[in-house]
Design a protein around this motif. Structure first.
Motif, PDB file in Angstrom:
ATOM      1  N   LEU A  86       1.576  -0.842  -0.322  1.00 55.06           N
ATOM      2  CA  LEU A  86       0.027   0.008  -0.188  1.00 55.06           C
ATOM      3  C   LEU A  86       0.903   1.630  -0.090  1.00 55.06           C
ATOM      4  N   LYS A  87      -0.120   2.131  -0.644  1.00 56.64           N
ATOM      5  CA  LYS A  87       1.100   3.735  -0.516  1.00 56.64           C
ATOM      6  C   LYS A  87       0.359   4.721  -0.257  1.00 56.64           C
ATOM      7  N   PRO A  88       0.737   5.843   0.116  1.00 57.97           N
ATOM      8  CA  PRO A  88      -0.079   6.941   1.179  1.00 57.97           C
ATOM      9  C   PRO A  88      -1.172   7.652  -0.510  1.00 57.97           C
ATOM     10  N   GLU A  89      -0.914   7.112  -1.740  1.00 55.85           N
ATOM     11  CA  GLU A  89      -1.620   7.737  -2.795  1.00 55.85           C
ATOM     12  C   GLU A  89      -3.025   6.686  -2.557  1.00 55.85           C
ATOM     13  N   ASP A  90      -2.816   5.666  -2.102  1.00 53.00           N
ATOM     14  CA  ASP A  90      -4.194   4.717  -2.019  1.00 53.00           C
ATOM     15  C   ASP A  90      -5.339   5.091  -1.171  1.00 53.00           C
ATOM     16  N   THR A  91      -4.799   5.506   0.083  1.00 57.41           N
ATOM     17  CA  THR A  91      -5.790   6.798   0.925  1.00 57.41           C
ATOM     18  C   THR A  91      -7.614   7.220   0.055  1.00 57.41           C
ATOM     19  N   ALA A  92      -8.059   5.824   0.707  1.00 61.14           N
ATOM     20  CA  ALA A  92      -9.571   6.768   0.377  1.00 61.14           C
ATOM     21  C   ALA A  92      -9.984   5.636   1.068  1.00 61.14           C
ATOM     22  N   LYS A  93     -11.821   5.885   0.805  1.00 58.70           N
ATOM     23  CA  LYS A  93     -13.067   5.567   1.098  1.00 58.70           C
ATOM     24  C   LYS A  93     -12.932   4.369   0.004  1.00 58.70           C
ATOM     25  N   TYR A  94     -13.351   3.035   0.314  1.00 55.72           N
ATOM     26  CA  TYR A  94     -13.489   1.462  -0.583  1.00 55.72           C
ATOM     27  C   TYR A  94     -14.912   1.474  -0.267  1.00 55.72           C
ATOM     28  N   PHE A  95     -15.343   1.132  -1.854  1.00 56.85           N
ATOM     29  CA  PHE A  95     -16.947   0.625  -1.970  1.00 56.85           C
ATOM     30  C   PHE A  95     -16.860  -0.074  -3.072  1.00 56.85           C
ATOM     31  N   CYS A  96     -17.419  -1.421  -2.617  1.00 61.48           N
ATOM     32  CA  CYS A  96     -18.254  -2.526  -3.632  1.00 61.48           C
ATOM     33  C   CYS A  96     -19.302  -1.723  -3.939  1.00 61.48           C
ATOM     34  N   ALA A  97     -19.312  -2.857  -5.411  1.00 62.34           N
ATOM     35  CA  ALA A  97     -20.734  -2.339  -6.413  1.00 62.34           C
ATOM     36  C   ALA A  97     -21.311  -3.091  -6.807  1.00 62.34           C
ATOM     37  N   GLN A  98     -22.682  -3.840  -7.018  1.00 59.48           N
ATOM     38  CA  GLN A  98     -23.126  -4.810  -8.214  1.00 59.48           C
ATOM     39  C   GLN A  98     -23.127  -4.334  -9.472  1.00 59.48           C
ATOM     40  N   THR A  99     -22.946  -5.409 -10.770  1.00 60.80           N
ATOM     41  CA  THR A  99     -23.398  -4.074 -11.918  1.00 60.80           C
ATOM     42  C   THR A  99     -24.040  -5.399 -12.618  1.00 60.80           C
ATOM     43  N   ALA A 100     -25.413  -4.960 -12.669  1.00 61.93           N
ATOM     44  CA  ALA A 100     -26.061  -6.260 -13.988  1.00 61.93           C
ATOM     45  C   ALA A 100     -25.112  -6.386 -15.527  1.00 61.93           C
ATOM     46  N   GLN A 101     -23.862  -6.171 -15.672  1.00 61.98           N
ATOM     47  CA  GLN A 101     -23.599  -6.264 -16.882  1.00 61.98           C
ATOM     48  C   GLN A 101     -22.222  -7.581 -15.896  1.00 61.98           C
ATOM     49  N   VAL A 102     -22.157  -8.490 -17.227  1.00 63.29           N
ATOM     50  CA  VAL A 102     -20.881  -9.575 -16.800  1.00 63.29           C
ATOM     51  C   VAL A 102     -19.997  -8.813 -16.066  1.00 63.29           C
ATOM     52  N   VAL A 103     -19.677  -7.929 -16.654  1.00 63.73           N
ATOM     53  CA  VAL A 103     -18.363  -6.997 -16.214  1.00 63.73           C
ATOM     54  C   VAL A 103     -18.381  -6.101 -16.390  1.00 63.73           C
ATOM     55  N   SER A 104     -18.227  -4.805 -15.935  1.00 70.19           N
ATOM     56  CA  SER A 104     -17.590  -3.730 -16.204  1.00 70.19           C
ATOM     57  C   SER A 104     -16.817  -2.837 -15.374  1.00 70.19           C
ATOM     58  N   LEU A 105     -16.367  -1.659 -16.312  1.00 74.27           N
ATOM     59  CA  LEU A 105     -15.017  -1.007 -15.702  1.00 74.27           C
ATOM     60  C   LEU A 105     -16.049   0.696 -15.159  1.00 74.27           C
ATOM     61  N   ASN A 106     -17.185   0.607 -15.484  1.00 71.78           N
ATOM     62  CA  ASN A 106     -18.071   1.593 -15.770  1.00 71.78           C
ATOM     63  C   ASN A 106     -18.341   2.295 -14.674  1.00 71.78           C
ATOM     64  N   ARG A 107     -18.446   3.386 -14.011  1.00 72.69           N
ATOM     65  CA  ARG A 107     -18.767   3.618 -12.635  1.00 72.69           C
ATOM     66  C   ARG A 107     -20.194   3.773 -12.722  1.00 72.69           C
ATOM     67  N   ASP A 108     -20.955   4.635 -14.112  1.00 75.14           N
ATOM     68  CA  ASP A 108     -22.247   4.267 -14.506  1.00 75.14           C
ATOM     69  C   ASP A 108     -22.880   3.495 -14.407  1.00 75.14           C
ATOM     70  N   GLN A 109     -22.288   2.534 -14.551  1.00 75.38           N
ATOM     71  CA  GLN A 109     -22.836   0.689 -15.144  1.00 75.38           C
ATOM     72  C   GLN A 109     -23.349   0.203 -14.004  1.00 75.38           C
ATOM     73  N   TYR A 110     -23.052   0.718 -12.483  1.00 74.91           N
ATOM     74  CA  TYR A 110     -22.845  -0.299 -11.132  1.00 74.91           C
ATOM     75  C   TYR A 110     -24.800   0.524 -10.683  1.00 74.91           C
ATOM     76  N   ILE A 111     -25.436  -0.673 -10.204  1.00 76.36           N
ATOM     77  CA  ILE A 111     -25.977  -0.245  -9.501  1.00 76.36           C
ATOM     78  C   ILE A 111     -26.831  -0.241  -8.223  1.00 76.36           C
ATOM     79  N   ASN A 112     -25.846  -0.667  -7.913  1.00 77.09           N
ATOM     80  CA  ASN A 112     -26.036  -0.614  -6.164  1.00 77.09           C
ATOM     81  C   ASN A 112     -24.983  -0.862  -5.793  1.00 77.09           C
ATOM     82  N   TRP A 113     -24.570   0.170  -4.655  1.00 82.59           N
ATOM     83  CA  TRP A 113     -23.502   0.223  -3.256  1.00 82.59           C
ATOM     84  C   TRP A 113     -23.503   0.440  -2.625  1.00 82.59           C
TER      85      TRP A 113
END
Length: 123
Positions: A86-113
């Motif tokens: 881990l690096k200092p630049e990894d400091t953040a709040k981390y969220f998991c999320a669910q998408t109806a896609q098979v897989v997605s790299l696009n934040r807008d395609q996630y429906i629940n957080w």
């Protein structure tokens, strides 16, 4: 009602490790692609990594490739994020999320957080 609950955040020194967990309820977990995102104060919520439904193919942001590992245990309805070196630049709040896609790299395609878990890395 879908619920995603993250845990495992904390404070570590640079070079340390943390393992985040995200327990899902109210969904057929194995039927959904899942992802991890992070948000630092004053910044946008950025993609960290994603894992496909069914066969668990993974994708990572270039900034974490080789240091972070996403996995899922469909029997336990749980998503994981193993974070090493881990690096200092990894400091953040981390969220998991669910998408109806098979897989997605696009934040807008996630429906629940989830509500997020804080990770703080000191120099």
């Amino acid at each position: 009602q879908v619920q995603l609950v993250e845990s495992g955040g904390g404070s570590v020194q640079a070079g340390g490790s943390l393992r985040l967990s995200c327990v899902a309820s109210g969904i057929s977990f194995s039927n959904y692609g899942m992802g991890w995102f992070r948000q630092a104060p004053g910044k946008e919520r950025d993609f960290v990594g994603a894992i496909s439904r069914y066969n668990g193919v993974t994708y990572y942001a270039s900034s974490v490739e080789g240091r972070f590992t996403i996995s899922r245990d469909n029997a336990k309805n749980t998503l994981y994020l193993q974070m090493n070196s881990l690096k200092p630049e990894d400091t953040a709040k981390y969220f998991c999320a669910q998408t109806a896609q098979v897989v997605s790299l696009n934040r807008d395609q996630y429906i629940n957080w989830g509500q997020g878990t804080q990770v703080t890395v000191s120099p």
